[in-house]
Design a protein around this motif. Structure first.
Motif, PDB file in Angstrom:
ATOM      1  N   ALA A 224       0.827  -1.211   0.000  1.00 31.49           N
ATOM      2  CA  ALA A 224       0.000   0.000   0.000  1.00 31.49           C
ATOM      3  C   ALA A 224       0.862   1.261   0.000  1.00 31.49           C
ATOM      4  CB  ALA A 224      -0.940  -0.024   1.213  1.00 31.49           C
ATOM      5  N   ARG A 225       1.920   1.253   0.802  1.00 29.10           N
ATOM      6  CA  ARG A 225       2.812   2.408   0.867  1.00 29.10           C
ATOM      7  C   ARG A 225       3.539   2.612  -0.454  1.00 29.10           C
ATOM      8  NH1 ARG A 225       3.643   7.399   1.807  1.00 29.10           N
ATOM      9  NH2 ARG A 225       5.788   7.962   2.313  1.00 29.10           N
ATOM     10  N   GLU A 226       4.042   1.534  -1.054  1.00 26.01           N
ATOM     11  CA  GLU A 226       4.733   1.638  -2.337  1.00 26.01           C
ATOM     12  C   GLU A 226       3.782   2.145  -3.421  1.00 26.01           C
ATOM     13  OE1 GLU A 226       8.118  -1.886  -1.969  1.00 26.01           O
ATOM     14  OE2 GLU A 226       6.102  -2.366  -2.664  1.00 26.01           O
ATOM     15  N   HIS A 227       2.553   1.640  -3.415  1.00 25.36           N
ATOM     16  CA  HIS A 227       1.558   2.061  -4.410  1.00 25.36           C
ATOM     17  C   HIS A 227       1.293   3.564  -4.300  1.00 25.36           C
ATOM     18  CE1 HIS A 227      -2.416   2.549  -6.297  1.00 25.36           C
ATOM     19  NE2 HIS A 227      -2.079   1.498  -7.021  1.00 25.36           N
ATOM     20  N   GLU A 228       1.171   4.042  -3.075  1.00 24.62           N
ATOM     21  CA  GLU A 228       0.930   5.473  -2.843  1.00 24.62           C
ATOM     22  C   GLU A 228       2.099   6.311  -3.360  1.00 24.62           C
ATOM     23  OE1 GLU A 228       0.368   8.543   0.954  1.00 24.62           O
ATOM     24  OE2 GLU A 228       0.214   6.357   1.258  1.00 24.62           O
ATOM     25  N   ILE A 229       3.320   5.862  -3.069  1.00 27.20           N
ATOM     26  CA  ILE A 229       4.504   6.590  -3.528  1.00 27.20           C
ATOM     27  C   ILE A 229       4.575   6.617  -5.047  1.00 27.20           C
ATOM     28  CG2 ILE A 229       7.026   6.542  -3.617  1.00 27.20           C
ATOM     29  CD1 ILE A 229       6.995   5.429  -0.763  1.00 27.20           C
ATOM     30  N   ILE A 230       4.330   5.467  -5.678  1.00 32.63           N
ATOM     31  CA  ILE A 230       4.412   5.376  -7.140  1.00 32.63           C
ATOM     32  C   ILE A 230       3.405   6.314  -7.800  1.00 32.63           C
ATOM     33  CG2 ILE A 230       4.003   3.855  -9.118  1.00 32.63           C
ATOM     34  CD1 ILE A 230       5.134   1.568  -7.374  1.00 32.63           C
ATOM     35  N   ASP A 232       2.060   9.003  -6.534  1.00 36.97           N
ATOM     36  CA  ASP A 232       2.491  10.386  -6.282  1.00 36.97           C
ATOM     37  C   ASP A 232       3.586  10.811  -7.254  1.00 36.97           C
ATOM     38  OD1 ASP A 232       0.707  10.725  -4.228  1.00 36.97           O
ATOM     39  OD2 ASP A 232       2.169  10.340  -2.620  1.00 36.97           O
ATOM     40  N   GLU A 233       4.535   9.915  -7.504  1.00 34.35           N
ATOM     41  CA  GLU A 233       5.648  10.256  -8.384  1.00 34.35           C
ATOM     42  C   GLU A 233       5.249  10.261  -9.858  1.00 34.35           C
ATOM     43  OE1 GLU A 233       8.371  11.462  -7.360  1.00 34.35           O
ATOM     44  OE2 GLU A 233       7.979  11.083  -5.237  1.00 34.35           O
ATOM     45  N   LEU A 234       4.220   9.512 -10.203  1.00 39.36           N
ATOM     46  CA  LEU A 234       3.753   9.480 -11.587  1.00 39.36           C
ATOM     47  C   LEU A 234       3.025  10.766 -11.970  1.00 39.36           C
ATOM     48  CD1 LEU A 234       2.407   5.820 -12.000  1.00 39.36           C
ATOM     49  CD2 LEU A 234       4.467   6.793 -13.037  1.00 39.36           C
ATOM     50  N   THR A 235       2.431  11.427 -11.001  1.00 40.08           N
ATOM     51  CA  THR A 235       1.645  12.628 -11.280  1.00 40.08           C
ATOM     52  C   THR A 235       2.472  13.891 -11.055  1.00 40.08           C
ATOM     53  OG1 THR A 235       0.790  12.542  -9.008  1.00 40.08           O
ATOM     54  CG2 THR A 235      -0.554  11.542 -10.733  1.00 40.08           C
ATOM     55  N   GLY A 236       1.974  14.983 -11.660  1.00 38.71           N
ATOM     56  CA  GLY A 236       2.674  16.253 -11.520  1.00 38.71           C
ATOM     57  C   GLY A 236       3.320  16.678 -12.820  1.00 38.71           C
ATOM     58  N   GLY A 237       3.521  17.968 -12.991  1.00 37.69           N
ATOM     59  CA  GLY A 237       4.114  18.473 -14.224  1.00 37.69           C
ATOM     60  C   GLY A 237       3.172  18.284 -15.389  1.00 37.69           C
ATOM     61  N   ILE A 243      -4.518   7.334 -15.004  1.00 32.60           N
ATOM     62  CA  ILE A 243      -5.816   6.784 -15.410  1.00 32.60           C
ATOM     63  C   ILE A 243      -6.025   5.412 -14.777  1.00 32.60           C
ATOM     64  CG2 ILE A 243      -7.212   6.027 -17.369  1.00 32.60           C
ATOM     65  CD1 ILE A 243      -5.731   8.145 -19.049  1.00 32.60           C
ATOM     66  N   HIS A 244      -5.042   4.541 -14.899  1.00 34.80           N
ATOM     67  CA  HIS A 244      -5.062   3.263 -14.166  1.00 34.80           C
ATOM     68  C   HIS A 244      -3.637   2.743 -14.041  1.00 34.80           C
ATOM     69  CE1 HIS A 244      -4.320   0.712 -17.673  1.00 34.80           C
ATOM     70  NE2 HIS A 244      -5.311   1.312 -18.313  1.00 34.80           N
ATOM     71  N   ILE A 245      -3.433   1.873 -13.078  1.00 34.76           N
ATOM     72  CA  ILE A 245      -2.092   1.350 -12.796  1.00 34.76           C
ATOM     73  C   ILE A 245      -2.193  -0.087 -12.328  1.00 34.76           C
ATOM     74  CG2 ILE A 245      -2.189   2.287 -10.446  1.00 34.76           C
ATOM     75  CD1 ILE A 245       0.854   2.601 -10.550  1.00 34.76           C
ATOM     76  N   ARG A 246      -1.228  -0.900 -12.735  1.00 41.53           N
ATOM     77  CA  ARG A 246      -1.118  -2.288 -12.284  1.00 41.53           C
ATOM     78  C   ARG A 246       0.330  -2.537 -11.873  1.00 41.53           C
ATOM     79  NH1 ARG A 246      -5.691  -1.462 -12.803  1.00 41.53           N
ATOM     80  NH2 ARG A 246      -7.312  -2.692 -13.864  1.00 41.53           N
ATOM     81  N   THR A 247       0.515  -3.226 -10.763  1.00 36.89           N
ATOM     82  CA  THR A 247       1.868  -3.566 -10.303  1.00 36.89           C
ATOM     83  C   THR A 247       1.924  -5.043  -9.935  1.00 36.89           C
ATOM     84  OG1 THR A 247       1.397  -3.037  -7.986  1.00 36.89           O
ATOM     85  CG2 THR A 247       2.218  -1.252  -9.382  1.00 36.89           C
ATOM     86  N   ARG A 284      11.727   5.286  -9.861  1.00 34.37           N
ATOM     87  CA  ARG A 284      12.851   4.407  -9.495  1.00 34.37           C
ATOM     88  C   ARG A 284      13.658   4.987  -8.340  1.00 34.37           C
ATOM     89  NH1 ARG A 284      13.354   3.566 -15.363  1.00 34.37           N
ATOM     90  NH2 ARG A 284      12.598   1.458 -15.818  1.00 34.37           N
ATOM     91  N   ALA A 285      13.724   6.297  -8.264  1.00 33.31           N
ATOM     92  CA  ALA A 285      14.471   6.918  -7.168  1.00 33.31           C
ATOM     93  C   ALA A 285      13.799   6.659  -5.825  1.00 33.31           C
ATOM     94  CB  ALA A 285      14.594   8.423  -7.412  1.00 33.31           C
ATOM     95  N   ARG A 286      12.473   6.592  -5.812  1.00 35.80           N
ATOM     96  CA  ARG A 286      11.739   6.380  -4.567  1.00 35.80           C
ATOM     97  C   ARG A 286      11.481   4.909  -4.281  1.00 35.80           C
ATOM     98  NH1 ARG A 286       8.495  10.316  -2.638  1.00 35.80           N
ATOM     99  NH2 ARG A 286       8.373   8.922  -0.811  1.00 35.80           N
TER     100      ARG A 286
END
Length: 303
Positions: A224-230, A232-237, A243-247, A284-286
């Protein structure tokens, strides 16, 4: 760190259990105690299990092939699953069978003091192994509880060794109780009861491991924590939203991330490419385990 720590914990358990197994078998041959026999088989199973965990670590390092383009990281999950099955069949099933047999047909113990001495020494060795597993696990478990670490860890070796060592320690205590009560009361049936308790304990631990390793083998996503970080880092700029994400974890140290991103309308091809590269770098940095990232740019259609 997780892999090295896992290897250190496995090796500590391997050497401890190998020595304990020999001592227990000698104790069984001298005393005839069913608890000692059950613990002997338990230690042999544990020693074999640690060998399988090391084998899984080695085979998981094989290079990817055309048939297995994502590599062999899940070998570690497979061998951990086999370990859980062995703990259930060799450890639990045998102990239950032997314990029930000794309860139905009690036999007097010979030289019970030998069994006591061996069990006390085994507890000392097993405590060392358990302490090593705890120290190495603390380096990677973070703020999670121990139960949470066992349930959420994507690295299988440390939870397996932790539960195995915990089961071994409690099993030794049960064996010591069985032998001790048999001597104190003069009723050898207590030796059989101690053996049954060992079998139940190993069965519970094996079932927990089977459930957890099966889940990892099928494929688990980011925590859950990794998903939240990913996200957050995908958005912005230039990325308006995900739209959707799978890990999915392809192995303990390799996370696959696939996502469709809504980008700012009107971007040129070069701008889209640089945006994707920038986003991948941030993720990848996070989350270093996110080695494989596939991103699909799209427009926000409000879906």
């Amino acid at each position: 760190m997780a892999a090295n720590g896992g290897t250190k914990a496995i090796l500590a358990a391997l050497f401890a259990n190998a020595g304990i197994a020999v001592a227990k078998f000698v104790g069984f041959l001298i005393t005839g105690s069913s608890s000692m026999l059950a613990e002997s088989v338990h230690s042999v199973a544990d020693t074999s299990n640690q060998g399988l965990l090391l084998l899984g670590q080695k085979t998981s390092l094989r290079k990817a092939t055309k048939q297995h383009p994502f590599g062999f990281g899940r070998d570690r999950y497979f061998y951990s699953f086999i370990v859980a099955l062995m703990l259930f069949t060799l450890g639990s099933a045998f102990a239950l069978y032997e314990g029930i047999h000794k309860v139905q047909h009690p036999e007097e113990l010979n030289s019970a003091i030998v069994a006591v001495v061996i069990l006390v020494l085994a507890i000392a060795l097993e405590t060392y192994s358990f302490r090593t597993a705890i120290v190495e696990s603390r380096k990677v478990k973070g703020d999670a509880t121990w139960w949470g670490f066992i349930r959420q860890s994507r690295t299988p070796e440390l939870p397996v060794v932790l539960l195995e060592d915990a089961g071994a320690l409690f099993g030794l205590v049960f064996a010591l109780m069985g032998v001790g009560l048999s001597v104190l009361t003069g009723e050898p049936i207590w030796d059989g009861i101690g053996t049954i308790m060992i079998g139940i304990l190993l069965g519970v631990i094996a079932i927990i491991l089977i459930i957890e390793m099966k889940s990892l083998l099928i494929g688990e996503g980011a925590t859950a924590r990794e998903h939240e970080i990913i996200v957050d880092e995908l958005t912005g700029g230039r990325v308006e939203r995900v739209i959707h994400i799978r890990t999915q974890y392809l192995g303990p140290d390799e996370l696959l991330v696939a996502a469709k991103l809504a980008l700012t309308p009107g971007l040129q091809t070069a701008e889209i490419a640089s945006t994707i590269d920038e986003v991948e770098g941030r993720v990848r940095a996070r989350v270093p385990a996110a080695r494989l990232i596939y991103l699909e740019p799209d427009l926000d259609r409000g879906l």
